[in-house]
Design a protein around this motif. Structure first.
Motif: not given
Ligand SMILES: Cc1cc2nc3c(=O)[nH]c(=O)nc-3n(C[C@H](O)[C@H](O)[C@H](O)COP(=O)(O)OP(=O)(O)OC[C@H]3O[C@@H](n4cnc5c(N)ncnc54)[C@H](O)[C@@H]3O)c2cc1C
Length: 597
Positions: A37-50
């Motif tokens: 879950k944490d990795t998935a959330d981290a990937i999503l928030s990096e994607g959101a930033k970019l």
């Protein structure tokens, strides 16, 4: 205006609560070792930033400036090269790629959210990596190990791009009549000659090489779609050590001047005895290409939701700030000369319709992505087989219904802005122009409807449909007694029975009326899409109704109830229309279509 914010909360709600992704991933060893879950959330928030900080700000200029062509070279709009570099450095191109060749092997359920964010930020930009991801997928599924080793790593890293070369001037929906030919050479390669049109990213200045996947016919091959083979035709040939070799004889003759997605280069590609390499076996090219097309078709649905999400975010903000007229139930902002647009029922209807389609569509694409993950990663053969049937059945619905509803949404978003939606400044008219193509390319929505009804429903006598209906029925039975869900379950059950009845009717009538399928297909797909979204809203309501203290869940239930009461009834008009049969379409003689008024 580029103030897009990725709908993180909704994406996390779908991933963790509605589809319980982590539990699913635990059953898939290849996924479980990569992600939690944490990795998935981290990937999503990096994607959101970019996407919100780097890509979205480029979108307006990409429309103003467009891609440009000069002497065979194509230049992407300002900022695309740098943004593409950042996209690749972040590893976004390899997210769901094959780990054996440098991909990250992440599940589609996660990747689809990053795709949506990229599409929301800029469809023109998103198309460049999207075609590469689709081409890599086709190679990964059908190419020899040697071919995979030659191309995949550089395509995942974004150093090389991929394209899909199908369409010819006289062959669009009907690829069987294509004329591009591939003649065998002594060294085992082929000489490919012909002209392909409308090729997305056929030429560009973002990557050092472009790997074209080309459909062509080998002389003597069977007529029609059964005689089509697939070839890799690289812009620069690749030496045995992996370095770039000679320039191949494939050139970009021009680019199209289009209604929208002006930053995406849509190219005429001339193959002039270009060196090509056969993928897999002869005459199986169209089947192989379906791996890419099915990926792109779900991607088109996601593209639609992406654009409509941006439209909604801007329209909702505008409706709250803009003041016009007074509320019918009494003044709401006494300190102002008028009330906010949001007090007017018709403006609310537009915003709620957009939101019902966007959130329903996001849930639906996640559901289809989940089936793709089961097909790819599950060890359970039964589960896999069911998921394969669902992917086949639902892909045309994801492509066509999601993009039709996205186009409606973007038009509504424009309308919320009144005259300001029609002028350039606010970005709404660009969204309408950009999203329109999603209904047309990757097989028009009319062709998707024929695929759904003709091939996926009638041809197998409703077998795939039964798999889908059984799942919906099980959900209805499980939740039948839930008081909080009463407003969802009964209408869902009603819609299911209506679709079942009309499917049976079509299966019977088409035996004697050969135009029945063609005459019913688009209404059938629309009715099917409405049922599917009702199912999605019921799934979301099931989770949201347990936690009403939070604004997010309350909003879910309000929007869900709006969908059920104000949108789902459209199913009746589609069913009534198709029940009228083919007569009203087919009786008028062809000559009268040309009637000189
Ligand atoms: C911006 C853009 C990007 C594109 N990118 C690519 C790309 O990267 N690669 C690529 O290969 N192609 C690409 N295309 C081509 C695109 O996929 C085709 O334009 C599309 O599939 C339709 O083909 P067509 O234009 O020849 O229309 P036609 O096939 O001529 O269709 C015209 C109309 O008739 C209908 N129709 C056709 N046949 C039937 C039938 N049997 N039954 C019922 N209705 C029918 C269609 O639904 C449509 O409404 C792109 C197109 C555009 C505009």
């Amino acid at each position: 205006m580029s103030n897009y914010q990725a709908p993180m909360r909704d994406m996390q709600f779908l991933l963790h609560e509605v589809f319980e992704a982590e539990q699913l991933w635990q059953t898939m060893p290849k996924v479980a070792e990569l992600i939690d879950k944490d990795t998935a959330d981290a990937i999503l928030s990096e994607g959101a930033k970019l996407t919100s900080e780097v890509i979205a700000p480029l979108n307006r200029n990409s429309d103003e400036q467009g891609a440009t062509w000069s002497n065979g070279d194509v230049t992407a709009p300002d900022g695309f090269v740098k943004a593409y570099q950042l996209y690749c450095e972040g590893g976004w191109g390899s997210l769901s790629g094959d780990p054996e060749h440098g991909g990250m092997g992440m599940p589609k359920m996660l990747q689809s959210f990053v795709e949506e964010m990229t599409q929301s930020a800029s469809i023109s930009f998103a198309l460049y990596p999207m075609l590469t991801a689709g081409a890599s997928l086709a190679l990964s599924a059908h190419a020899s190990t040697e071919m995979k080793q030659t191309y995949l790593e550089n395509m995942y890293s974004g150093q090389w791009a991929g394209t899909m070369c199908l369409t010819e001037p006289h062959a669009g929906s009907d690829l069987g009549i294509m004329t591009t030919k591939a003649e065998a050479l002594d060294d085992g390669s082929f000489s490919v000659s012909g002209t392909k049109i409308f090729i997305t990213g056929g030429e560009q200045n973002l990557t050092e090489n472009i790997i074209h996947l080309v459909l062509a016919k080998i002389p003597g091959a069977p007529e029609g779609p059964r005689g089509i083979s697939m070839f890799v035709v690289p812009k620069f040939l690749v030496n045995a050590d992996g370095s770039l070799g000679a320039r191949n004889t494939v050139t970009c003759g021009s680019i199209e001047h289009k209604m929208g997605i002006k930053g995406s280069a849509t190219c005429v590609m001339n193959f002039d005895s270009a060196k090509g390499f056969l993928v897999g076996e002869e005459n199986k090219g169209l089947n192989y290409m379906f791996t890419m097309m099915n990926y792109e078709r779900l991607g088109m649905g996601i593209q639609g939701v992406g654009a409509a999400e941006t439209s909604y975010q801007q329209a909702a903000e505008y409706a709250i700030e803009r003041i016009q007229g007074r509320s019918a139930t009494g003044v709401k902002s006494a300190d102002k000369k008028a009330d906010s647009l949001i007090v007017h029922p018709d403006v609310r209807k537009m915003l709620l319709t957009m939101r019902a389609f966007n959130e329903g569509g996001r849930c639906f694409s996640t559901y289809v992505a989940k089936q793709l993950d089961i097909v790819k990663f599950s060890d359970d053969d039964n589960e896999k087989q069911q998921a394969e049937q669902l992917v086949a059945l639902l892909t045309p619905v994801a492509k066509a219904f999601m993009t039709d509803m996205a186009y409606e949404s973007c038009n509504l978003g424009q309308m919320v802005f009144g005259g300001h939606g029609y002028v350039r400044e606010w970005g709404q008219e660009q969204l309408v122009r950009d999203v329109r193509i999603a209904q047309i390319y990757e097989g028009t929505n009319g062709i998707q409807a024929l695929d759904l009804l003709g091939r996926k429903v009638v041809a197998n006598k409703g077998q795939f449909l039964e798999t889908y209906f059984t799942e919906i029925r099980a959900f209805i039975e499980k939740n039948n007694k839930q008081q909080a869900l009463a407003g969802f379950i009964k209408p869902l059950a009603g819609a299911l029975e209506k679709l079942k009845a009309v499917t049976d009717l079509i299966i019977t009538l088409q035996k004697t009326d050969k135009d029945m399928v063609g005459a019913s297909a688009s209404d059938y797909l629309a009715a099917f899409g409405l049922l599917s979204y009702a199912h999605m809203w019921a799934l979301m309501a099931e989770k949201a109704s347990k936690q009403t203290s939070d604004d997010f869940y309350q909003a879910k239930l309000y929007v869900g109830k709006f969908f059920i009461s104000r949108i789902l009834p459209r199913i009746d008009s589609h069913i009534n229309a198709l029940e009228a049969g083919s007569g009203s379409l087919m009786l008028m003689p062809e000559s009268l279509f040309n009637y000189n008024y």
